[in-house]
Design a protein around this motif. Structure first.
Motif, PDB file in Angstrom:
ATOM      1  N   THR A 192      35.065  46.613 112.606  1.00  0.00           N
ATOM      2  CA  THR A 192      34.347  47.150 111.451  1.00  0.00           C
ATOM      3  C   THR A 192      32.988  46.468 111.276  1.00  0.00           C
ATOM      4  O   THR A 192      32.365  46.601 110.231  1.00  0.00           O
ATOM      5  CB  THR A 192      35.156  46.989 110.152  1.00  0.00           C
ATOM      6  N   ARG A 216      29.248  51.690 111.009  1.00  0.00           N
ATOM      7  CA  ARG A 216      29.649  51.605 109.598  1.00  0.00           C
ATOM      8  C   ARG A 216      29.565  52.947 108.900  1.00  0.00           C
ATOM      9  O   ARG A 216      30.312  53.220 107.972  1.00  0.00           O
ATOM     10  CB  ARG A 216      28.779  50.586 108.866  1.00  0.00           C
ATOM     11  N   HIS A 225      40.681  47.538 102.816  1.00  0.00           N
ATOM     12  CA  HIS A 225      41.003  46.138 103.075  1.00  0.00           C
ATOM     13  C   HIS A 225      42.379  45.786 102.557  1.00  0.00           C
ATOM     14  O   HIS A 225      42.926  46.444 101.688  1.00  0.00           O
ATOM     15  CB  HIS A 225      39.954  45.239 102.426  1.00  0.00           C
ATOM     16  N   GLU A 278      43.004  43.237 100.774  1.00  0.00           N
ATOM     17  CA  GLU A 278      42.880  42.839  99.381  1.00  0.00           C
ATOM     18  C   GLU A 278      42.536  44.038  98.511  1.00  0.00           C
ATOM     19  O   GLU A 278      42.021  45.023  98.987  1.00  0.00           O
ATOM     20  CB  GLU A 278      41.778  41.783  99.251  1.00  0.00           C
ATOM     21  N   THR A 321      40.104  45.504  96.441  1.00  0.00           N
ATOM     22  CA  THR A 321      38.696  45.196  96.258  1.00  0.00           C
ATOM     23  C   THR A 321      38.065  45.979  95.111  1.00  0.00           C
ATOM     24  O   THR A 321      36.908  45.789  94.806  1.00  0.00           O
ATOM     25  CB  THR A 321      37.899  45.486  97.537  1.00  0.00           C
ATOM     26  N   TYR A 329      27.658  54.535 100.548  1.00  0.00           N
ATOM     27  CA  TYR A 329      27.496  55.319 101.770  1.00  0.00           C
ATOM     28  C   TYR A 329      26.304  56.254 101.689  1.00  0.00           C
ATOM     29  O   TYR A 329      26.052  57.017 102.617  1.00  0.00           O
ATOM     30  CB  TYR A 329      28.765  56.119 102.069  1.00  0.00           C
ATOM     31  N   GLY A 377      37.014  39.864  97.855  1.00  0.00           N
ATOM     32  CA  GLY A 377      36.980  40.824  98.966  1.00  0.00           C
ATOM     33  C   GLY A 377      35.953  41.926  98.776  1.00  0.00           C
ATOM     34  O   GLY A 377      35.759  42.754  99.654  1.00  0.00           O
ATOM     35  N   PHE A 378      35.293  41.943  97.620  1.00  0.00           N
ATOM     36  CA  PHE A 378      34.319  43.009  97.383  1.00  0.00           C
ATOM     37  C   PHE A 378      33.159  42.914  98.373  1.00  0.00           C
ATOM     38  O   PHE A 378      32.675  43.919  98.887  1.00  0.00           O
ATOM     39  CB  PHE A 378      33.794  42.944  95.947  1.00  0.00           C
ATOM     40  N   ASP A 385      33.214  41.780 101.433  1.00  0.00           N
ATOM     41  CA  ASP A 385      33.639  42.312 102.736  1.00  0.00           C
ATOM     42  C   ASP A 385      33.635  43.835 102.729  1.00  0.00           C
ATOM     43  O   ASP A 385      33.276  44.464 103.711  1.00  0.00           O
ATOM     44  CB  ASP A 385      35.046  41.816 103.084  1.00  0.00           C
ATOM     45  N   LYS A 386      34.060  44.386 101.590  1.00  0.00           N
ATOM     46  CA  LYS A 386      34.064  45.844 101.500  1.00  0.00           C
ATOM     47  C   LYS A 386      32.644  46.371 101.653  1.00  0.00           C
ATOM     48  O   LYS A 386      32.401  47.306 102.413  1.00  0.00           O
ATOM     49  CB  LYS A 386      34.671  46.296 100.173  1.00  0.00           C
ATOM     50  N   VAL A 387      31.704  45.759 100.929  1.00  0.00           N
ATOM     51  CA  VAL A 387      30.319  46.216 101.004  1.00  0.00           C
ATOM     52  C   VAL A 387      29.778  46.031 102.425  1.00  0.00           C
ATOM     53  O   VAL A 387      29.060  46.868 102.944  1.00  0.00           O
ATOM     54  CB  VAL A 387      29.433  45.467  99.989  1.00  0.00           C
ATOM     55  N   LEU A 388      30.175  44.927 103.072  1.00  0.00           N
ATOM     56  CA  LEU A 388      29.690  44.666 104.426  1.00  0.00           C
ATOM     57  C   LEU A 388      30.181  45.695 105.431  1.00  0.00           C
ATOM     58  O   LEU A 388      29.569  45.878 106.473  1.00  0.00           O
ATOM     59  CB  LEU A 388      30.106  43.259 104.878  1.00  0.00           C
ATOM     60  N   SER A 389      31.297  46.354 105.131  1.00  0.00           N
ATOM     61  CA  SER A 389      31.776  47.365 106.074  1.00  0.00           C
ATOM     62  C   SER A 389      31.215  48.750 105.761  1.00  0.00           C
ATOM     63  O   SER A 389      31.577  49.726 106.394  1.00  0.00           O
ATOM     64  CB  SER A 389      33.307  47.390 106.093  1.00  0.00           C
ATOM     65  N   THR A 390      30.321  48.847 104.771  1.00  0.00           N
ATOM     66  CA  THR A 390      29.652  50.124 104.494  1.00  0.00           C
ATOM     67  C   THR A 390      28.233  50.072 105.078  1.00  0.00           C
ATOM     68  O   THR A 390      27.776  48.989 105.444  1.00  0.00           O
ATOM     69  CB  THR A 390      29.540  50.393 102.976  1.00  0.00           C
ATOM     70  N   PRO A 391      27.556  51.215 105.143  1.00  0.00           N
ATOM     71  CA  PRO A 391      26.221  51.202 105.783  1.00  0.00           C
ATOM     72  C   PRO A 391      25.129  50.509 104.967  1.00  0.00           C
ATOM     73  O   PRO A 391      23.986  50.502 105.399  1.00  0.00           O
ATOM     74  CB  PRO A 391      25.892  52.694 105.935  1.00  0.00           C
ATOM     75  N   VAL A 392      25.456  49.927 103.833  1.00  0.00           N
ATOM     76  CA  VAL A 392      24.435  49.245 103.024  1.00  0.00           C
ATOM     77  C   VAL A 392      23.786  48.128 103.837  1.00  0.00           C
ATOM     78  O   VAL A 392      24.472  47.343 104.485  1.00  0.00           O
ATOM     79  CB  VAL A 392      25.085  48.657 101.755  1.00  0.00           C
ATOM     80  N   ARG A 437      22.210  44.670 104.818  1.00  0.00           N
ATOM     81  CA  ARG A 437      22.591  43.325 104.375  1.00  0.00           C
ATOM     82  C   ARG A 437      21.662  42.792 103.300  1.00  0.00           C
ATOM     83  O   ARG A 437      22.092  42.152 102.350  1.00  0.00           O
ATOM     84  CB  ARG A 437      22.573  42.369 105.564  1.00  0.00           C
ATOM     85  N   SER A 459      24.542  38.912 108.376  1.00  0.00           N
ATOM     86  CA  SER A 459      24.553  39.707 109.612  1.00  0.00           C
ATOM     87  C   SER A 459      25.281  39.005 110.738  1.00  0.00           C
ATOM     88  O   SER A 459      25.266  39.474 111.866  1.00  0.00           O
ATOM     89  CB  SER A 459      23.116  40.001 110.058  1.00  0.00           C
TER      90      SER A 459
END
Lengths: 334, 288
Positions: free
Chosen positions: A53, A78, A85, A87, A89, A107, B119-120, B122-129, B131, B287
């Motif tokens: 991921t 991505r 996840h 967790e 979140t 997104y 964990g928020f 990590d969630k954001v890091l796995s989206t196209p936003v 860094r 990154s």
């Protein structure tokens, strides 16, 4: 041949220059598959997901996800994946709907489309009534369903599920499986999931890989893995101790192995449920009666233990991981 | 294929908006963040009645029959020359504007630690936003919150008797611009410090260690001129001094420590340096 959604070549992650969390993993996942990564805690499941991921960069090796390189084309990766996840979140202070809309915005989905999709997903995971309530009032199952909905807001080609039912009670767990199946029917995405609940892998995965110490030990469909152990075991008692029926039983179609222990016959067969009636029939045609019959179907548990060993694991989790786990379990029960 | 926003800056507003929602939708946190400056204003500000030391019946010299008007005039002059305004409460109230600003900026670091722990992040890091959007959104939401809180503090101060006779719209605008620059700088600093950290205890310790010293080593509560030389040196580097100085010049018509253009330039340089550095460092770290 359908295109590959995940292709990993010698994927390796080494932490602190010595701990090999993932060790030369090669993996291919086809479109539409539900793929499960099974393994004990610390086996490398989360590291694997984090690399695919794009949260973590591999130490060596490469992987393509949805046709994009995870290092050079991380942004494209991505954009084509959804991640749920381990967790919880979701933001506790916001409502369920706000949380989904936040994911949509991350997104870059325009807000009119986002709203329409959000309600559609909320309907599918049956959270429509609770959509405008704060997440802190949600139960563990509701939170998990909300996370699933968030993961699907971008209509991903590939959805990652990291331990989707960790800490949930049995009823809720089965319900979550049904939601996953329903979402998959609706959107047809490929699923890559990790779990250490074997019945979970058995219930939803088309193919599973058993991973331990960063290496994939065995890969195949749950049925293949189970029959790899030698198949089902049927035990019968017959009301005669004069005749040795071993040869007779061995000739029945589907029987792989027969062992006699006193009046008890231990039969190994590929498909026990088909072989058992044939055995009874064969006895009856010789005027014999089967007085007792039992059948054991090997479970994924046995496959798992066969490959990962039975020794207890010394848990090597950091304080931070333990805190995260505790929070997840707490919320799951909330 | 669906139409999506792929600009590198997308997501900044979504993340900013999330932080703001968490703030205004949870009135308890909102109120808590106002209580501290209120206590400083109402209790400390009112109790430290320095003005009364020099004026009124409190001050006289036995045996010398100095007329009361003379005593009062002397008192006023002492106040004016020391604090640039005739009452200490007004002086402190403006200092409180900088206090609430840096206090809020410090909490921006705290919130990023929680985002990581829960964990928020990590969630954001796995989206196209992108860094870089993550620290930027934190800084922007902090600026908005801190300015809103500063406005409320100013209102409270006015209600409690701050001298508002010199306030003009342009003066208000200028003061808030100075505060904005101050907040951008400090928020960037604390976000950068926090982005690697998973321990809120460590972050809390840093905050506790820093918040009073950086306040005392500035003119927020007391004029720089009367400090020992070494402390003066620190206070004259401290950007808080410049922000407070600009606000006092614009809101209380006080003679300044330095002229406005130098103050603004100094603060702008402070904000630009720390935000650029902060965003680059966080970007690189995230990154990995």
């Amino acid at each position: 041949m359908p295109p590959k959604v995940v292709e990993a070549h010698n994927l390796t992650k080494i932490f602190n220059k010595k701990v090999k969390a993932v060790d030369n993993v090669n993996l291919e996942i086809e479109q539409g598959e539900t793929f499960g990564l099974l393994g004990p805690n610390g086996a490398g499941k989360s590291t694997m997901i984090n690399m695919l991921t794009t949260i973590l960069k591999p130490s060596s090796g490469t992987a393509k996800v949805c046709g994009y390189d995870i290092i050079r084309e991380a942004a494209e990766v991505r954009r084509s994946i959804g991640v749920v996840h381990q967790e919880y979140t979701a933001d506790e202070d916001l409502t369920g709907l706000d949380n989904i809309l936040l994911c949509a915005a991350l997104y870059g989905i325009p807000s009119s489309t986002a709203k329409q999709r959000a309600w559609e997903l909320l309907e599918l995971v049956e959270l429509k009534e609770a959509a405008k309530r704060k997440v802190e009032t949600y139960s563990g199952g509701m939170r998990r369903r909300l996370e699933l909905a968030c993961g699907l807001i971008s209509r991903p080609t590939l959805l990652f599920l990291d331990e989707p039912t960790l800490g949930l009670d049995v009823q809720t767990r089965v319900a979550v499986w049904n939601y996953i199946k329903r979402l998959k029917e609706e959107y047809g995405m490929t699923i890559f999931m990790t779990t250490h609940y074997l019945e979970e892998a058995d219930a939803i995965c088309d193919r599973v890989a058993i991973i331990d110490h960063g290496k994939i030990l065995k890969i195949g469909s749950p049925n293949e893995l189970k029959s790899g152990l030698g198949g089902d075991i049927i035990e019968i008692s017959v009301n005669t101790d004069k005749l040795d029926l071993t040869t007779l039983i061995r000739e029945i179609k589907g029987v792989k192995e027969v062992k006699k222990a006193d009046a008890l016959y231990r039969i190994k067969a590929e498909r026990g449920e088909e072989v058992a009636p044939a055995v009874i029939e064969a006895m009856r045609s010789r005027g014999l009666t089967v007085s007792k019959l039992s059948m054991i179907k090997p479970t994924l548990d046995e496959v798992y233990l066969e490959y990962t060993g039975r020794s207890l694991r010394a848990e090597q989790a950091s304080e931070e991981e333990m805190m995260a786990l505790r929070r997840t379990l707490h919320k799951a029960r909330g | 294929m669906d139409k999506v926003n792929t600009s590198p800056l997308h997501g900044i507003w979504a993340l900013t908006n999330r932080d703001l929602k968490k703030w205004y939708k949870v009135p308890f946190i909102f109120l808590m963040s106002l209580i501290q400056p209120f206590i400083w204003l109402a209790l400390f500000g009112k109790a430290m009645n320095i003005t009364a030391l020099f004026t009124g019946s409190a001050f006289n010299i036995p045996g010398l029959n100095i007329p009361k008007e003379v005593v009062n005039q002397i008192g006023k002059q002492i106040m004016l020359q020391t604090f640039g305004t005739q009452d200490y409460f007004s002086y402190l109230a403006v200092g409180m504007l900088t206090f609430i600003s840096i206090f809020t900026a410090m909490f921006s670091g705290m919130s990023i630690v929680w985002d990581r722990r829960l964990g928020f992040l990590d969630k954001v890091l796995s989206t196209p936003v992108a860094r870089g959007a993550i620290p930027m959104a934190k800084v922007i939401s902090t600026v908005i919150r801190a300015l809103a809180q500063a406005a409320i503090v100013l209102l409270l101060a006015a209600l409690l008797g701050m001298d508002i006779s010199h306030i003009t719209p342009a003066g208000l605008l200028g003061s808030f611009l100075a505060l904005l620059l101050l907040i951008v700088g400090f928020a960037s600093l604390f976000v950068t410090l926090a982005i690697r950290s998973t321990s809120w205890e460590a972050q809390m310790a840093v905050m506790n260690l820093l918040n009073l010293p950086i306040l005392f080593a500035s003119n927020a509560m007391f004029p720089v001129n009367y400090m020992p030389t070494w402390l003066q040196t620190i206070a004259k580097i401290n950007p808080i001094s410049y922000a407070a100085d600009i606000c006092r010049q614009l809101l209380l018509a006080s003679p300044g420590m330095s002229d406005l253009s130098f103050g603004f330039t100094y603060l702008a340089a402070f904000a630009a340096t720390l935000s650029t550095l902060g965003i680059i460092l966080s970007w690189r770290y995230l990154s990995k």
